[in-house]
Design an enzyme around this catalytic site. Structure first.
Site, PDB file in Angstrom:
ATOM      1  N   ASP A   1       0.828  -1.201   0.000  1.00  0.00           N
ATOM      2  CA  ASP A   1       0.000   0.000   0.000  1.00  0.00           C
ATOM      3  C   ASP A   1       0.867   1.256   0.000  1.00  0.00           C
ATOM      4  O   ASP A   1       2.083   1.202   0.236  1.00  0.00           O
ATOM      5  CB  ASP A   1      -0.907   0.019   1.225  1.00  0.00           C
ATOM      6  CG  ASP A   1      -2.018  -1.006   1.150  1.00  0.00           C
ATOM      7  OD1 ASP A   1      -2.367  -1.433   0.032  1.00  0.00           O
ATOM      8  OD2 ASP A   1      -2.551  -1.380   2.217  1.00  0.00           O
TER       9      ASP A   1
ATOM     10  N   TYR B   1       6.974  -9.786   6.848  1.00  0.00           N
ATOM     11  CA  TYR B   1       6.945  -8.354   7.092  1.00  0.00           C
ATOM     12  C   TYR B   1       7.496  -8.059   8.487  1.00  0.00           C
ATOM     13  O   TYR B   1       7.470  -8.912   9.382  1.00  0.00           O
ATOM     14  CB  TYR B   1       5.515  -7.811   7.030  1.00  0.00           C
ATOM     15  CG  TYR B   1       4.953  -7.625   5.645  1.00  0.00           C
ATOM     16  CD1 TYR B   1       4.990  -6.383   5.017  1.00  0.00           C
ATOM     17  CD2 TYR B   1       4.357  -8.678   4.967  1.00  0.00           C
ATOM     18  CE1 TYR B   1       4.452  -6.193   3.754  1.00  0.00           C
ATOM     19  CE2 TYR B   1       3.816  -8.508   3.696  1.00  0.00           C
ATOM     20  CZ  TYR B   1       3.867  -7.251   3.098  1.00  0.00           C
ATOM     21  OH  TYR B   1       3.336  -7.084   1.839  1.00  0.00           O
TER      22      TYR B   1
END
Length: 286
Positions: free
Chosen positions: A63, A124
């Protein structure tokens, strides 16, 4: 759907990293915003002197504002173009790309490789500090400041209920026709020597907003606003909870993408395209 490369083309793997601050995410957008995909595709077209834009496929779309240290993509290039430019392509890309995006490796991909569907996990990291003085100015673009003291042990205890294969609908932004079933392999917090709390979040894949929603729920536990069992109860409810805060993107970095050995790439790609359902459930990222 096959991963066979079109005759006359070669599949090329790119390993790359970027600072997401000034990008509107990975994927190209119709309104012409600056994106990582658009930046690299434009650079490829320029340095190879091509009239055509060759489209990248990425392991995980990030994003706006999210960073990547170990992103992976692939592109199919004409055999003649690849033969002409392969030896100098990396250096030419370095000279063309902006300083907030780097390509580190450009190599011919093994048979069956698909940057997105062949991946078996993505890892992540989310970084946050609860230092009452705020964030180190030199780290402000990569670390979230949480203005409450955080209990790491409570956060790790709460995380145990989230690990495994679940329907993460409560922690994802739903997309039409997409499943929210994922296998969360690791969700663990550690406090670094500099006091920064770092979450490692590893899964076979992620649905939209999933990591930032999970982090937001665990921060509420860590600062005492919610009990340890609350994130697990939200998961079990299976619907978006307005109390789950999607934390800001700048603390999130895609660190690494994992792939199976070459002989298993094609099989993994085929398997990953199958829509999943939980045992005993109907059909129903990122």
């Amino acid at each position: 759907m096959s991963d066979d490369v079109q005759d006359g083309f070669v599949r090329v793997r790119l390993d790359l990293s970027y600072d997401g601050k000034d990008f509107s995410g990975w994927a190209k957008q119709a309104q012409g915003q600056r994106t990582v995909q658009g930046e690299i595709e434009d650079a490829l077209r320029t340095v190879t002197r091509s009239k055509e834009t060759y489209e990248l496929t990425v392991a995980g779309r990030t994003d706006a504002g999210v960073h990547a240290r170990g992103q992976v993509a692939h592109v199919d290039l004409p055999v003649e173009l690849w033969a002409e430019h392969r030896d100098k392509l990396l250096r030419r890309l370095a000279g063309r790309l902006s300083h907030d995006v780097r390509v580190w490796s450009v190599e011919e991909a093994p048979a069956g490789f698909n940057a997105r569907f062949s991946a078996i996990w993505r890892r992540y990291a989310y970084r946050v500090t609860d230092n009452p003085g705020g964030v180190d100015p030199l780290l402000r673009g990569h670390v979230l400041w949480h203005d409450w003291a955080l209990d790491m042990d409570a956060m790790n205890e709460a995380a145990t209920a989230l690990v495994g294969e679940h329907d993460f609908a409560a922690y994802c932004k739903k997309r039409e026709g997409a499943t929210t079933i994922r296998t969360l392999q690791v969700l663990r917090w550690e406090r670094r020597d500099d006091g920064i709390l770092e979450a490692t979040v590893k899964a076979d894949a992620f649905c939209h907003n999933m990591v930032r929603s999970l982090v937001g729920a665990l921060l509420f536990v860590g600062d005492g606003h919610r009990p340890v069992d609350w994130p697990g109860k939200v998961l079990a409810a299976g619907v978006r909870d307005s109390a789950v805060h999607v934390v800001r993107p700048h603390g999130l970095t895609l660190e690494e993408v994992g792939y199976p050995e070459d002989a298993l790439l094609a099989a993994r790609s085929k398997e990953a395209r199958n829509k999943r359902s939980l045992p005993g459930a109907g059909g129903g990222c990122c």
